[in-house]
Design a protein around this motif. Structure first.
Motif, PDB file in Angstrom:
ATOM      1  N   PRO A 145       0.984  49.478  71.637  1.00 51.28           N
ATOM      2  CA  PRO A 145       0.878  49.734  70.193  1.00 51.28           C
ATOM      3  C   PRO A 145       1.013  51.223  69.856  1.00 51.28           C
ATOM      4  O   PRO A 145       0.548  52.086  70.607  1.00 51.28           O
ATOM      5  CB  PRO A 145      -0.524  49.225  69.834  1.00 51.28           C
ATOM      6  N   LEU A 146       1.664  51.513  68.742  1.00 48.62           N
ATOM      7  CA  LEU A 146       1.799  52.887  68.261  1.00 48.62           C
ATOM      8  C   LEU A 146       0.526  53.309  67.535  1.00 48.62           C
ATOM      9  O   LEU A 146      -0.084  52.503  66.828  1.00 48.62           O
ATOM     10  CB  LEU A 146       2.960  52.990  67.268  1.00 48.62           C
ATOM     11  N   SER A 147       0.167  54.566  67.689  1.00 47.47           N
ATOM     12  CA  SER A 147      -0.931  55.098  66.889  1.00 47.47           C
ATOM     13  C   SER A 147      -0.394  55.309  65.475  1.00 47.47           C
ATOM     14  O   SER A 147       0.823  55.327  65.260  1.00 47.47           O
ATOM     15  CB  SER A 147      -1.424  56.428  67.469  1.00 47.47           C
ATOM     16  N   GLU A 148      -1.271  55.501  64.524  1.00 50.03           N
ATOM     17  CA  GLU A 148      -0.834  55.741  63.141  1.00 50.03           C
ATOM     18  C   GLU A 148       0.032  56.991  63.052  1.00 50.03           C
ATOM     19  O   GLU A 148       1.016  57.029  62.327  1.00 50.03           O
ATOM     20  CB  GLU A 148      -2.037  55.833  62.199  1.00 50.03           C
ATOM     21  N   GLN A 174       5.427  59.409  62.376  1.00 49.78           N
ATOM     22  CA  GLN A 174       6.510  60.273  62.866  1.00 49.78           C
ATOM     23  C   GLN A 174       7.797  59.476  63.060  1.00 49.78           C
ATOM     24  O   GLN A 174       8.882  59.942  62.702  1.00 49.78           O
ATOM     25  CB  GLN A 174       6.111  60.951  64.183  1.00 49.78           C
ATOM     26  N   LEU A 175       7.669  58.298  63.634  1.00 42.94           N
ATOM     27  CA  LEU A 175       8.841  57.451  63.862  1.00 42.94           C
ATOM     28  C   LEU A 175       9.470  57.032  62.532  1.00 42.94           C
ATOM     29  O   LEU A 175      10.703  57.065  62.379  1.00 42.94           O
ATOM     30  CB  LEU A 175       8.455  56.222  64.695  1.00 42.94           C
ATOM     31  N   GLN A 183      15.283  59.585  58.115  1.00 41.64           N
ATOM     32  CA  GLN A 183      16.274  60.662  58.158  1.00 41.64           C
ATOM     33  C   GLN A 183      17.542  60.199  58.867  1.00 41.64           C
ATOM     34  O   GLN A 183      18.643  60.424  58.384  1.00 41.64           O
ATOM     35  CB  GLN A 183      15.705  61.891  58.889  1.00 41.64           C
ATOM     36  N   PHE A 184      17.387  59.552  60.007  1.00 40.44           N
ATOM     37  CA  PHE A 184      18.529  59.117  60.813  1.00 40.44           C
ATOM     38  C   PHE A 184      19.427  58.147  60.052  1.00 40.44           C
ATOM     39  O   PHE A 184      20.653  58.225  60.132  1.00 40.44           O
ATOM     40  CB  PHE A 184      18.029  58.480  62.118  1.00 40.44           C
ATOM     41  N   ALA A 191      10.939  55.232  55.301  1.00 43.84           N
ATOM     42  CA  ALA A 191      11.018  54.025  56.127  1.00 43.84           C
ATOM     43  C   ALA A 191       9.615  53.463  56.312  1.00 43.84           C
ATOM     44  O   ALA A 191       8.644  54.215  56.422  1.00 43.84           O
ATOM     45  CB  ALA A 191      11.635  54.342  57.483  1.00 43.84           C
ATOM     46  N   THR A 192       9.530  52.160  56.329  1.00 41.83           N
ATOM     47  CA  THR A 192       8.277  51.473  56.621  1.00 41.83           C
ATOM     48  C   THR A 192       8.551  50.535  57.788  1.00 41.83           C
ATOM     49  O   THR A 192       9.391  49.639  57.679  1.00 41.83           O
ATOM     50  CB  THR A 192       7.795  50.653  55.405  1.00 41.83           C
TER      51      THR A 192
END
Length: 180
Positions: free
Chosen positions: A118-121, A126-127, A133-134, A140-141
């Motif tokens: 799992p990703l941290s908040e 950041q992602l 941007q990319f 983005a959500t």
């Protein structure tokens, strides 16, 4: 010729979006669709029940009356059209199409980030910023899906695109190069 569910979903979702845009109700309709999606998530067979030919019309009408009582104006009229054409089982696809168009209009993109853990908040934020941007969006959500088989890295699926930065994919490429 009968249209497939996805084509129906796209057409109805686009028509509702265009109407909401014309009537300057984009946000209001969007919020109502989100509440409707929640109803469908709580009662996953609702669309099938309202489209089932085995039920008597008055039985379906009673259920539909309870559903549309929570909506008014454009949204209520839209639901009635969908119901009258026996397309209530395609409603989630219509909502998806509206949501896609709404996001495009607002410069928003939503998707899924698959990671091994799992990703941290903070990592998720950041992602989301990098993906926006990319792909050229304001925001983005991303929802986070965990799949240990990717070993590490991230696979992002958004806007009908897949960005595969997983270690599993990189190892697969290296293996193919070694075999050549």
């Amino acid at each position: 010729m009968k249209l497939d569910k996805y084509t129906v979903g796209k057409r109805y979702g686009k028509a509702l979006f265009d109407l909401a845009m014309e009537e300057q109700q984009l946000e209001d309709i969007y919020q109502q669709l989100l509440s409707l999606r929640e109803v469908y998530e709580e009662l996953p067979d609702l669309g099938n029940i309202l489209s089932d030919t085995r039920l008597e019309p008055y039985e379906k009408r009673e259920i539909m009356d309870k559903l549309v009582s929570h909506y008014q104006g454009t949204m209520k009229n839209f639901l009635e059209v969908v119901f009258n054409y026996s397309r209530m089982d395609d409603l989630l696809l219509m909502i998806d199409e509206y949501e896609y168009r709404y996001g495009e209009h607002q410069g928003l993109i939503s998707g899924v980030a698959t990671t091994a853990i799992p990703l941290s908040e903070e990592q998720k934020a950041q992602l989301e910023e990098k993906i926006a941007q990319f792909l050229g969006y304001k925001k983005a959500t991303l929802s986070n899906k965990v799949d240990p088989s990717i070993i590490g890295g991230v696979v992002v699926e958004a806007n009908h695109q897949v960005i595969d930065g997983s270690i599993g994919k990189q190892l697969e490429k290296i293996t193919r190069l070694i075999k050549k």
